[in-house]
Design a protein around this motif. Structure first.
Motif, PDB file in Angstrom:
ATOM      1  N   UNK A 328       0.850  -1.131  -0.025  1.00 43.26           N
ATOM      2  CA  UNK A 328       0.037   0.135   0.040  1.00 43.26           C
ATOM      3  C   UNK A 328       0.716   1.327   0.114  1.00 43.26           C
ATOM      4  N   UNK A 329       0.255   2.398  -0.467  1.00 43.20           N
ATOM      5  CA  UNK A 329       1.162   3.571  -0.830  1.00 43.20           C
ATOM      6  C   UNK A 329       1.144   4.450   0.474  1.00 43.20           C
ATOM      7  N   UNK A 330       2.171   5.221   0.809  1.00 45.35           N
ATOM      8  CA  UNK A 330       2.231   6.228   1.669  1.00 45.35           C
ATOM      9  C   UNK A 330       3.383   7.295   1.243  1.00 45.35           C
ATOM     10  N   UNK A 331       3.344   8.388   1.745  1.00 42.88           N
ATOM     11  CA  UNK A 331       4.628   9.431   1.931  1.00 42.88           C
ATOM     12  C   UNK A 331       5.180   9.130   3.351  1.00 42.88           C
ATOM     13  N   UNK A 332       5.683   8.239   3.889  1.00 41.81           N
ATOM     14  CA  UNK A 332       5.975   8.167   5.192  1.00 41.81           C
ATOM     15  C   UNK A 332       7.413   7.981   5.577  1.00 41.81           C
ATOM     16  N   UNK A 333       8.097   8.248   4.475  1.00 38.32           N
ATOM     17  CA  UNK A 333       9.570   8.166   4.898  1.00 38.32           C
ATOM     18  C   UNK A 333      10.275   9.446   4.747  1.00 38.32           C
ATOM     19  N   UNK A 334       9.643  10.676   4.752  1.00 39.85           N
ATOM     20  CA  UNK A 334      10.088  12.024   4.439  1.00 39.85           C
ATOM     21  C   UNK A 334      11.165  12.297   5.439  1.00 39.85           C
ATOM     22  N   UNK A 335      10.900  12.037   6.626  1.00 42.71           N
ATOM     23  CA  UNK A 335      11.713  12.283   7.600  1.00 42.71           C
ATOM     24  C   UNK A 335      12.854  11.469   7.991  1.00 42.71           C
ATOM     25  N   UNK A 336      12.381  10.300   7.864  1.00 39.65           N
ATOM     26  CA  UNK A 336      13.487   9.109   7.954  1.00 39.65           C
ATOM     27  C   UNK A 336      14.592   9.328   6.841  1.00 39.65           C
ATOM     28  N   UNK A 337      14.248  10.031   5.850  1.00 38.36           N
ATOM     29  CA  UNK A 337      15.392  10.169   4.755  1.00 38.36           C
ATOM     30  C   UNK A 337      16.014  11.418   4.986  1.00 38.36           C
ATOM     31  N   UNK A 338      15.227  12.465   5.202  1.00 34.98           N
ATOM     32  CA  UNK A 338      15.584  13.876   5.544  1.00 34.98           C
ATOM     33  C   UNK A 338      16.913  13.946   6.504  1.00 34.98           C
ATOM     34  N   UNK A 339      16.555  13.120   7.636  1.00 34.47           N
ATOM     35  CA  UNK A 339      17.436  13.325   8.848  1.00 34.47           C
ATOM     36  C   UNK A 339      17.973  11.748   8.907  1.00 34.47           C
ATOM     37  N   UNK A 340      18.212  11.033   7.881  1.00 36.35           N
ATOM     38  CA  UNK A 340      18.672   9.556   8.062  1.00 36.35           C
ATOM     39  C   UNK A 340      20.226   9.801   8.773  1.00 36.35           C
ATOM     40  N   UNK A 341      20.334   8.621   9.746  1.00 35.59           N
ATOM     41  CA  UNK A 341      21.557   8.355  10.278  1.00 35.59           C
ATOM     42  C   UNK A 341      21.784   9.047  11.857  1.00 35.59           C
ATOM     43  N   UNK A 342      22.598   8.573  12.473  1.00 38.01           N
ATOM     44  CA  UNK A 342      23.085   9.289  13.818  1.00 38.01           C
ATOM     45  C   UNK A 342      23.924  10.303  13.655  1.00 38.01           C
ATOM     46  N   UNK A 343      24.052  11.242  14.790  1.00 45.31           N
ATOM     47  CA  UNK A 343      24.767  12.584  14.786  1.00 45.31           C
ATOM     48  C   UNK A 343      23.755  13.470  13.762  1.00 45.31           C
ATOM     49  N   UNK A 344      24.643  14.771  13.483  1.00 41.24           N
ATOM     50  CA  UNK A 344      23.867  15.693  12.838  1.00 41.24           C
ATOM     51  C   UNK A 344      24.096  15.656  11.362  1.00 41.24           C
ATOM     52  N   UNK A 345      22.935  14.996  10.994  1.00 42.12           N
ATOM     53  CA  UNK A 345      23.117  14.958   9.423  1.00 42.12           C
ATOM     54  C   UNK A 345      21.782  15.210   8.874  1.00 42.12           C
ATOM     55  N   UNK A 346      21.796  15.686   7.541  1.00 38.48           N
ATOM     56  CA  UNK A 346      20.631  16.038   6.630  1.00 38.48           C
ATOM     57  C   UNK A 346      20.991  15.774   5.101  1.00 38.48           C
TER      58      UNK A 346
END
Lengths: 610, 351
Positions: A328-346
């Motif tokens: 099923x479809x969603x747009x639910x990875x936006x935050x997970x992608x924008x700020x992916x990984x530990x530490x200060x990343x974008x």
């Protein structure tokens, strides 16, 4: 017949997964497109290979609305398993089409709908002896019957069948025969409906293609040579399409050798590791995955950010969290992608809204990755990724050169140009890199995820670390000017209302804005096409109050990102959220926005009272 | 010593190789590992091997994961690009780098924590895929940087410095590498450079997945009584099956005085591996015999070292991928981008 509704209805096919209905349903849709009538079609399918229910929802819209409308005008109910819910979903006074071979009790039907049908199984059993043929041709037969009652010209269907089976001519006649069996039966037994098709000229030069396939073609045009991936719905067909296009376009004509390499990794971690290794070594590389894969890739995404290695991830989003709703479809990875990984990343995100942009951004992502020396996400979703959409034709400018970014060559090193791997020489935060093997004695450096100085020397000194982190921020600022600009569409009248949306919400939003305007509700619209957000996005928010942010997830993820990155007051951004797993509809958007606007207008002393 | 920069001066008598590089040119930064660490001996052996093979340093890429062993690529081949990636994932990064440019030599350095625990899967799959690489595990049976935890190669019954006994079965990377299809498999000991240097040279010249398990005692956490990865223990249980000399294609083979114990294997590039057989019954061309021999000796508590298996006609990932001869990272726009007329045809097929 004269007052029949022309080219404006929804047909939904209820089938059993694996029963061969896909090619029959495709024939139905393509026939309508060949008539010059715009169509959108969506597969609603289970996480299953054979046996579970699957639906194919076809919206015919001469007005050109390509989002889901919602509701069903003609239900082709071929799956006893889902009979009850299928019958229930039909709009009042509209149609149920079913296989009348088996008599059903009156309780199986509704009194407020119209019931038509054909004895498909009976005709099939009379005509064919092979069980598989009985199944497959039953599908083509119902397409024949629908062609008759809806007005698909026979020659169009016949032409499409001969194109489809060009390599297997034996099947052409067999399919054409089955089509005519259904068509003739309907001609003798069924009356026209109160809606039908008529030839039009509303498709133009548009093409009908899946976003995954378009993105894969974009990767070919973007010069990607290494693809490492791990199978996951709904991204798998992107890797498969990349392989198909590479075989076609990237085989050396003389040696028959490949100008590409595709590795099916043992998991997503290995896949992104291969991509990062290839990017470090100067090849354009990507992986395609979905939410669970992005979760697994986190550590490497951070490495790409900090060690500044070009890489591309196509994230074809599905319902999460965890395994969520894989089909099923969603747009639910936006935050997970924008700020992916530990530490200060974008990380920069590209947000295509249709297969045309999947192609464009699919190619652009590789230029951006090389230019910015970082991970670029292209955010598709299941709706645009796995469904064929009507989209503007792909375009390519042959004068365009691939932008390889700042790579220092052996000649420059030899000439004595200063090289510091993390040295900001141009003031844009982007340093030069060298590729392994470039020069015998100059330009080699040691890449690491731990801190280093401008010359790539290991250091744990706080000041050097902070200088580096600030430069990375500057680089992210530079990215703003390279990301596709948002597209703004102002209402006909001056209005305080704004709406922000992105991705596969676009077709439903187009229709919703027209419908709202018809109600006298004027809204300026901004479609965001990438992250980091360029300054005009914050300006748009400042110019409007409230701004509806329409998206397909529970937590208003784009809204959160806007609040965070544009530093705007959260109250200005009103979430409109659709996350049931089926694509968002214009009806939903209109209802939600109109309701909020009514509430706003009722407020005492409202500055919006008209 | 480790906080000072390595002086640039060199002994005037240092002999350059045919490429004009002295041994000093293949060195890296000053090691920050503990004095006496086996890993530094392995770094020295790598430097010696590359020097002797007359390789230009920039044609080698060195990759590693995380851990003491993975820090070492900073301490050798300072004129080569290096990549200290993430824990246990060197094999995938190396695979990607190799796909991008098939012309370089890829040296993957890992440890037993990096390859037998967190990166166990990547170790296995990079070997399965026949990536053309030299994969060295600097195996000390212990997590050094985090101060002495057992690793997955620690023998059952071995004792940690704090006196804890390991009850988990050990992973034998050599046996696994053989099973997974590595086409050059060796085991050696950091304290035996006469054995190790030629094994590294043979691995570099090998076309395919070359794996070397190099026992490398940890002086800080695994060099005590009760440890099976201590210098003394390994010296007392080392069972070398052969001694290797590597003869590059351009060199002539000298006459050997003991022909009965000599085996010569010609590799893909014409290089010759000359094996002086210490155990005449050991046949490094037979994978199944090698596995059986290893199992038998292991049950007797012996650590078999030497060149354990080689397939001189091996193929690599690029052969299987059928990639073009030119490195993928050198292909031009016209070789990569199909152009607008091809796109028009695709558009037409989608209507």
């Amino acid at each position: 017949m004269t007052d029949a509704r022309i080219n404006d209805f929804v047909v939904k096919f209820a089938n059993v997964n694996g029963s061969g209905s896909a090619s029959a349903n495709g024939l139905f849709v393509k026939s309508i497109l060949r008539m010059g009538v715009p169509v959108s079609a969506r597969n609603i399918f289970p996480s299953n290979i054979q046996g579970l229910p699957t639906w194919y929802e076809v919206r015919v819209s001469e007005a050109g609305w390509l989002g889901r409308r919602g509701g069903v005008d003609l239900m082709v109910a071929m799956n006893p398993q889902t009979w009850a819910q299928d019958v229930k979903s039909i709009e009042p006074n509209q149609y149920l089409f079913y296989d009348t071979t088996k008599t059903l009790p009156p309780s199986a039907f509704r009194e407020d709908i119209r019931i038509i049908g054909a004895p498909l199984t009976e005709i099939c059993n009379k005509t064919y002896s092979d069980p598989r043929q009985r199944q497959l041709f039953k599908n083509i037969m119902y397409v024949g019957a629908l062609a008759q009652i809806l007005g698909i010209p026979t020659e169009i269907a016949e032409q499409l069948i001969s194109e489809e089976f060009a390599s297997k001519p034996k099947l052409i006649d067999a399919n054409v025969n089955a089509f005519h069996l259904g068509r003739s039966w309907a001609e003798q037994n069924l009356a026209p409906l109160d809606f039908r098709l008529a030839r039009a000229d509303k498709v133009g030069d548009r093409i009908f293609v899946e976003g995954n396939s378009a993105a894969a073609l974009g990767a070919v045009y973007g010069g990607a040579t290494v693809c490492a991936w791990y199978p996951i719905t709904p991204s798998t067909s992107l890797a498969e399409a990349f392989e198909k296009y590479c075989k076609k376009f990237r085989t050396d004509p003389d040696t028959k050798q490949n100008r590409f390499a595709i590795v099916q990794g043992e998991d997503e971690i290995a896949s992104i590791g291969i991509v990062v290794g290839a990017g470090w070594n100067g090849a354009r590389a990507f992986t395609c995955t979905s939410g669970p894969g992005v979760s697994l890739m986190q550590e490497f995404i951070g490495l790409s950010y900090f060690a500044e290695i070009p890489a591309v991830i196509f994230d074809v989003q599905r319902g999460g969290p965890s395994t969520g709703m894989p089909t099923r479809t969603q747009q639910s990875d936006i935050l997970a992608a924008a700020y992916a990984s530990h530490g200060d990343t974008k990380h920069p995100l590209l947000l295509p809204c249709d297969p045309g942009e999947c192609f464009e951004f699919g190619a652009l992502a590789f230029d951006l990755a090389d230019r910015l020396q970082t991970m670029i996400f292209v955010m598709l979703d299941l709706d645009m990724g796995m469904n064929e959409w009507l989209t503007p034709p792909f375009k390519w400018d042959d004068a365009k050169k691939l932008d390889r970014g700042k790579v220092m060559t052996a000649a420059e090193l030899e000439a004595g140009r200063e090289f510091g791997r993390y040295l900001d020489v141009d003031g844009d935060g982007i340093p030069y890199r060298t590729l392994p093997g470039e020069h015998p004695t100059k330009g080699a450096y040691f890449t690491r995820g731990t801190s280093r100085d401008e010359y790539a020397r290991y250091t744990e000194e706080g000041a050097a670390y902070m200088r580096n982190m600030q430069r990375l921020l500057k680089k992210f600022e530079t990215a703003k000017s390279l990301i596709p600009k948002p597209i703004r569409r102002d209402a006909k009248r001056r209005t305080p209302y704004g709406v922000i949306y992105y991705g596969s919400t676009a077709p439903a939003m187009d229709e919703a804005l027209a419908a709202l305007e018809a109600q006298g509700r004027h809204i300026d619209a901004l479609r965001i096409r990438g992250f980091p957000f360029e300054d005009s996005i914050a300006d748009f928010i400042r110019e409007h109050d409230p701004v509806f942010v329409v998206e397909q997830n529970r937590d208003a993820q784009l809204r959160k990102l806007l609040v965070n990155e544009c530093e705007v007051h959260p109250a200005r951004l009103v979430p409109v959220l659709h996350y049931e797993g089926a694509p968002i509809t214009a009806r939903f958007i209109v209802q939600e926005i109109a309701e909020r606007m009514r509430a706003q207008e009722k407020l005492p002393h409202s500055e919006h009272a008209k | 010593m480790t906080y000072i920069a390595k002086p640039k001066f060199r002994h005037p008598d240092l002999e350059p190789n045919t490429r004009g590089f002295t041994r000093r040119d293949y060195e890296g930064k000053v090691s920050t590992l503990c004095a006496g660490c086996g890993h530094d001996s392995i770094s020295a052996a790598i430097i010696q091997a590359v020097y002797e093979l007359d390789l230009e340093p920039h044609r080698i890429a060195k990759l590693s994961g995380i851990g003491c062993s993975s820090k070492t690529p900073d301490y050798f081949l300072g004129l080569s690009h290096g990549f200290n990636s993430v824990h246990g994932r060197m094999p995938s990064v190396l695979t990607g780098a190799n796909l991008a440019n098939r012309d370089l030599i890829y040296l993957g350095v890992s440890g037993d924590g990096d390859s037998a625990s967190i990166g166990f899967g990547q170790f296995a799959h990079s070997i399965r895929r026949a990536v053309n690489m030299v994969y060295i595990v600097e195996n000390n049976g212990v997590y050094g940087l985090t101060k002495g935890q057992f690793s997955a190669t620690s023998d059952k019954g071995s004792k940690s410095k704090r006196g804890v006994v390991n009850h988990d079965a050990p992973i034998d990377l050599v046996t696994l590498a053989l099973d997974l299809g590595a086409t050059y498999v060796a085991r050696s000991f950091s304290g035996d450079k006469h054995q190790l240097v030629p094994l590294i040279k043979g691995a570099i010249l090998h076309h395919g997945a070359a794996f070397i398990d190099c026992l490398s005692p940890c002086v800080a956490f695994n060099n005590h009584e009760g440890s099976t990865k201590a210098y003394d223990y390994i010296r007392n249980h080392n069972e070398a099956v052969n001694r290797l000399d590597v003869i590059e294609p351009r060199e002539t083979i000298e006459i050997d005085h003991a022909p009965g114990t000599l085996e010569i294997v010609t590799q893909h590039d014409g290089s010759k591996l000359r094996l002086r057989k210490i155990h005449p019954e050991y046949d490094p061309s037979d994978r199944l015999d090698a596995l059986a021999y290893l199992a038998e000796r292991q049950s007797k508590g012996e650590i078999v070292t030497g060149l354990l298996y080689v397939d001189p006609g091996a193929q690599d990932l690029h052969d299987y991928q059928n990639t073009v001869a030119a490195p993928l990272n050198t292909l031009s726009d016209s070789q990569l981008v199909p152009g607008s007329s091809a796109l028009e045809k695709i558009n037409a097929s989608l209507r």
